[in-house]
Design a protein around this motif. Structure first.
Motif, short mmCIF file in Angstrom:
data_model
loop_
_atom_site.label_atom_id
_atom_site.label_comp_id
_atom_site.label_asym_id
_atom_site.label_seq_id
_atom_site.Cartn_x
_atom_site.Cartn_y
_atom_site.Cartn_z
N VAL A 16 0.87 -1.18 0.00
CA VAL A 16 0.00 0.00 0.00
C VAL A 16 0.91 1.23 0.00
N ARG A 17 0.57 2.18 -0.85
CA ARG A 17 1.21 3.49 -0.81
C ARG A 17 0.10 4.53 -0.83
N GLU A 18 0.25 5.51 0.04
CA GLU A 18 -0.71 6.60 0.11
C GLU A 18 0.04 7.88 -0.21
N ILE A 19 -0.43 8.58 -1.23
CA ILE A 19 0.26 9.78 -1.70
C ILE A 19 -0.72 10.95 -1.70
N THR A 20 -0.29 12.04 -1.08
CA THR A 20 -1.08 13.27 -1.08
C THR A 20 -0.36 14.26 -1.98
N ILE A 21 -1.12 14.89 -2.87
CA ILE A 21 -0.55 15.77 -3.87
C ILE A 21 -1.53 16.90 -4.17
N ASP A 22 -1.00 18.04 -4.55
CA ASP A 22 -1.82 19.19 -4.87
C ASP A 22 -2.62 18.93 -6.15
N ALA A 23 -3.84 19.43 -6.19
CA ALA A 23 -4.71 19.24 -7.36
C ALA A 23 -4.18 19.92 -8.61
N ASP A 24 -3.34 20.95 -8.43
CA ASP A 24 -2.76 21.65 -9.57
C ASP A 24 -1.52 20.94 -10.13
N ALA A 25 -1.05 19.92 -9.44
CA ALA A 25 0.09 19.15 -9.94
C ALA A 25 -0.32 18.41 -11.20
N THR A 26 0.66 18.00 -11.97
CA THR A 26 0.38 17.26 -13.20
C THR A 26 0.44 15.76 -12.95
N PHE A 27 -0.01 15.02 -13.95
CA PHE A 27 0.12 13.56 -13.86
C PHE A 27 1.60 13.15 -13.86
N LEU A 28 2.47 13.97 -14.43
CA LEU A 28 3.90 13.67 -14.37
C LEU A 28 4.41 13.80 -12.94
N THR A 46 5.54 4.82 -18.94
CA THR A 46 4.45 4.62 -17.99
C THR A 46 3.20 5.33 -18.51
N SER A 47 2.05 4.91 -18.01
CA SER A 47 0.78 5.53 -18.40
C SER A 47 -0.20 5.45 -17.26
N PHE A 48 -1.08 6.43 -17.22
CA PHE A 48 -2.25 6.38 -16.35
C PHE A 48 -3.46 6.14 -17.22
N VAL A 75 -4.82 12.93 -27.30
CA VAL A 75 -3.61 12.45 -26.63
C VAL A 75 -3.36 13.35 -25.44
N TYR A 76 -3.34 12.75 -24.26
CA TYR A 76 -3.07 13.50 -23.04
C TYR A 76 -1.67 13.13 -22.56
N LEU A 77 -0.83 14.14 -22.42
CA LEU A 77 0.53 13.94 -21.94
C LEU A 77 0.62 14.29 -20.46
N MET A 78 1.33 13.48 -19.70
CA MET A 78 1.44 13.68 -18.26
C MET A 78 1.91 15.08 -17.90
N GLU A 79 2.94 15.56 -18.59
CA GLU A 79 3.53 16.85 -18.21
C GLU A 79 2.60 18.03 -18.49
N LYS A 80 1.61 17.84 -19.34
CA LYS A 80 0.71 18.94 -19.71
C LYS A 80 -0.70 18.79 -19.13
N THR A 81 -0.92 17.72 -18.37
CA THR A 81 -2.28 17.45 -17.88
C THR A 81 -2.34 17.55 -16.36
N PRO A 82 -3.00 18.59 -15.85
CA PRO A 82 -3.15 18.70 -14.40
C PRO A 82 -4.11 17.64 -13.87
N LEU A 83 -3.85 17.22 -12.65
CA LEU A 83 -4.70 16.19 -12.03
C LEU A 83 -6.16 16.63 -11.99
N ARG A 84 -6.39 17.90 -11.69
CA ARG A 84 -7.77 18.38 -11.54
C ARG A 84 -8.57 18.28 -12.84
N GLU A 85 -7.90 18.07 -13.97
CA GLU A 85 -8.62 17.94 -15.24
C GLU A 85 -9.43 16.64 -15.30
#
Length: 137
Positions: A16-28, A46-48, A75-85
């Motif tokens: 188990v890993r639990e990660i907390t991250i800001d919503a403005d962070a990217t998938f990268l 890697t891909s989500f 095509v969604y790229l990790m570095e350009k896609t914020p989590l909140r999207e």
């Protein structure tokens, strides 16, 4: 706003890993946080995948555009896609493919959405069990 993700793997019951991250962070940023939390190297494709409630994979967010999708497919790229999207609800499900050649992945669920807070860097707040081997030969 913060997202708290819980990562599990069907290869290891105790992982188990639990990660907390800001919503403005990217998938990268999330990608890097997961790799760090699992002590994985950052040298793999890697891909989500955003999943529905039945874990069926829908949209893919990839590390690099490999040019394998159809022309009418976004095509969604990790570095350009914020989590909140893509993350809008608690219990949102994602799959993180860390070994695409052997079809191995972590299963991720949004455990909590915390409003009114910001976070400069992702935090792994829970680390239990040994991460599955990064690459199966």
């Amino acid at each position: 706003m913060l997202f708290k993700f819980v990562c599990i793997c069907d290869e290891s019951e105790r992982f188990v890993r639990e990660i907390t991250i800001d919503a403005d962070a990217t998938f990268l940023d999330l990608n890097k946080a997961i790799l760090d939390a699992c002590s994985y190297t950052d040298d793999q494709i890697t891909s989500f995948y955003i999943c529905n409630d039945d874990w069926e994979q829908k949209e893919q967010i990839t590390r690099e555009d490999m040019g394998t999708g159809s022309a009418d497919q976004d095509v969604y790229l990790m570095e350009k896609t914020p989590l909140r999207e893509f993350i809008h609800d608690e219990d949102q499900k994602l799959v993180f493919v860390f070994d695409p050649f052997n079809d191995r992945a972590l299963y991720i669920k949004v455990a909590e959405i915390i409003t009114g807070k910001d976070l400069d860097n992702p935090v792994c707040s829970r680390s239990e069990g040994k991460a599955p081997k990064q690459i199966n030969d």
